[in-house]
Design an enzyme around this catalytic site. Structure first.
Site, PDB file in Angstrom:
ATOM      1  N   GLU A 100       0.844  -1.197   0.000  1.00 59.08           N
ATOM      2  CA  GLU A 100       0.000   0.000   0.000  1.00 59.08           C
ATOM      3  C   GLU A 100       0.882   1.251   0.000  1.00 59.08           C
ATOM      4  OE1 GLU A 100      -2.598   1.336  -0.590  1.00 59.08           O
ATOM      5  OE2 GLU A 100      -3.927   1.824   1.074  1.00 59.08           O
ATOM      6  N   ASP A 101       0.407   2.311  -0.625  1.00 63.00           N
ATOM      7  CA  ASP A 101       1.183   3.553  -0.629  1.00 63.00           C
ATOM      8  C   ASP A 101       1.191   4.201   0.756  1.00 63.00           C
ATOM      9  OD1 ASP A 101      -1.520   4.211  -0.769  1.00 63.00           O
ATOM     10  OD2 ASP A 101      -1.360   5.386  -2.608  1.00 63.00           O
ATOM     11  N   ASP A 104      -3.792   5.664   6.174  1.00 62.37           N
ATOM     12  CA  ASP A 104      -4.249   6.935   6.719  1.00 62.37           C
ATOM     13  C   ASP A 104      -5.290   6.651   7.810  1.00 62.37           C
ATOM     14  OD1 ASP A 104      -4.528   9.798   6.698  1.00 62.37           O
ATOM     15  OD2 ASP A 104      -6.228   9.628   5.365  1.00 62.37           O
ATOM     16  N   PHE A 157      -0.836  16.187   3.735  1.00 60.77           N
ATOM     17  CA  PHE A 157      -1.183  15.558   2.466  1.00 60.77           C
ATOM     18  C   PHE A 157       0.069  15.483   1.606  1.00 60.77           C
ATOM     19  CE2 PHE A 157      -2.828  14.991  -1.760  1.00 60.77           C
ATOM     20  CZ  PHE A 157      -3.770  14.006  -1.542  1.00 60.77           C
ATOM     21  N   ARG A 170       1.952  12.378  -9.555  1.00 64.68           N
ATOM     22  CA  ARG A 170       2.348  11.002  -9.260  1.00 64.68           C
ATOM     23  C   ARG A 170       3.805  10.718  -9.588  1.00 64.68           C
ATOM     24  NH1 ARG A 170      -1.647   7.555  -8.052  1.00 64.68           N
ATOM     25  NH2 ARG A 170      -3.587   8.004  -9.117  1.00 64.68           N
TER      26      ARG A 170
HETATM   27  P1  5GP Z   1      -7.276   5.212   4.338  1.00 64.92           P
HETATM   28  O1  5GP Z   1      -8.359   4.296   3.892  1.00 64.92           O
HETATM   29  O2  5GP Z   1      -6.223   4.563   5.172  1.00 64.92           O
HETATM   30  O3  5GP Z   1      -7.833   6.451   4.979  1.00 64.92           O
HETATM   31  O4  5GP Z   1      -6.607   5.811   3.056  1.00 64.92           O
HETATM   32  C1  5GP Z   1      -5.792   5.124   2.265  1.00 64.92           C
HETATM   33  C2  5GP Z   1      -5.715   5.768   0.907  1.00 64.92           C
HETATM   34  O5  5GP Z   1      -5.957   7.180   0.926  1.00 64.92           O
HETATM   35  C3  5GP Z   1      -4.326   5.618   0.388  1.00 64.92           C
HETATM   36  O6  5GP Z   1      -4.186   4.429  -0.320  1.00 64.92           O
HETATM   37  C4  5GP Z   1      -4.174   6.821  -0.505  1.00 64.92           C
HETATM   38  O7  5GP Z   1      -4.655   6.519  -1.797  1.00 64.92           O
HETATM   39  C5  5GP Z   1      -5.076   7.864   0.092  1.00 64.92           C
HETATM   40  N1  5GP Z   1      -4.303   8.814   0.890  1.00 64.92           N
HETATM   41  C6  5GP Z   1      -4.255   8.939   2.228  1.00 64.92           C
HETATM   42  N2  5GP Z   1      -3.446   9.933   2.605  1.00 64.92           N
HETATM   43  C7  5GP Z   1      -2.954  10.456   1.473  1.00 64.92           C
HETATM   44  C8  5GP Z   1      -2.015  11.531   1.197  1.00 64.92           C
HETATM   45  O8  5GP Z   1      -1.467  12.189   2.069  1.00 64.92           O
HETATM   46  N3  5GP Z   1      -1.739  11.748  -0.118  1.00 64.92           N
HETATM   47  C9  5GP Z   1      -2.302  11.040  -1.129  1.00 64.92           C
HETATM   48  N4  5GP Z   1      -1.957  11.363  -2.370  1.00 64.92           N
HETATM   49  N5  5GP Z   1      -3.180  10.041  -0.909  1.00 64.92           N
HETATM   50  C10 5GP Z   1      -3.482   9.755   0.377  1.00 64.92           C
END
Ligand code: 5GP
Length: 185
Positions: A100-101, A104, A157, A170
């Site tokens: 996973e990237d 959050d 972010f 990206r």
């Molecule tokens: P979660 O479900 O954990 O809230 O979010 C996961 C997804 O939200 C990540 O896979 C990513 O795509 C997006 N995301 C969360 N924080 C960021 C951020 O700081 N920058 C970007 N570009 N995407 C984020």
């Protein structure tokens, strides 16, 4: 320098950290065989560069596939995550490593882990390039945590190294904090 962007991690720092993470993964999956390789599932599109470097840095047998979960719009979450791709991948009896990237709120990984656990995955672990622990939803604290974390970061972010803002940025070679409010007019 443009006030909209500030470097959080350089590409070189990310690459070096990926090598260390690959070492941890090699150690933890030392028993993995060619007959039943580790099933590495890269989340599209954000983790694509991270996953491609990571799978090439590990030395255990791996199979690579892709999943896509929709969850973010702009800089704000867009509701409950849903599978857009990969829900049908056969994970039964497999050791699965989700790449996973960024973790959050934890909702995306919670959805994916439940889905694959229900389908009989033998083990499920998460490798995340970035983690924002302060953003985790209270009920997911301690429940959705990546097993391998590149960098733990503050609640900002971020873009670059695969991460986008509405499909922009990206391809930037460093991980950068993005402040859209500082746009120069
Ligand atoms: P979660 O479900 O954990 O809230 O979010 C996961 C997804 O939200 C990540 O896979 C990513 O795509 C997006 N995301 C969360 N924080 C960021 C951020 O700081 N920058 C970007 N570009 N995407 C984020």
């Amino acid at each position: 320098m443009n006030k909209q962007f500030s470097i959080l991690k350089t590409g070189d720092e990310v690459k070096a950290r990926i090598q260390e993470m690959a070492g941890e993964i090699n150690r933890d999956y030392a028993g993995i065989t060619e007959e039943q390789p580790l099933l590495v599932l890269c989340t599209l599109r954000g983790a694509v560069f991270f996953a491609s470097d990571l799978v090439r840095a590990v030395s255990i047998p791996c199979e690579l596939d892709f999943i896509k979960i929709k969850s973010y719009q702009g800089t704000r979450p867009a509701g409950s995550p849903i599978f857009e791709l990969g829900e049908q991948i056969n994970v039964s009896g497999r050791n699965v490593l989700i790449v996973e990237d960024i973790v959050d709120t934890g909702q995306t990984m919670d959805t994916v882990m439940h889905n694959f656990a229900d389908k009989g995955a033998k083990s499920i672990r998460i490798a995340a390039m970035l983690d924002k622990p302060s953003r985790r939803l209270p009920h997911l604290v301690g429940k959705v945590e990546a097993d391998y974390v590149g960098f733990s970061i503050p609640d900002e972010f971020v873009i670059g190294w695969g991460l986008d803002y509405n499909e922009q940025f990206r391809l930037l070679p460093d991980i950068m904090i993005y402040h859209p409010e500082h746009e120069e007019s």
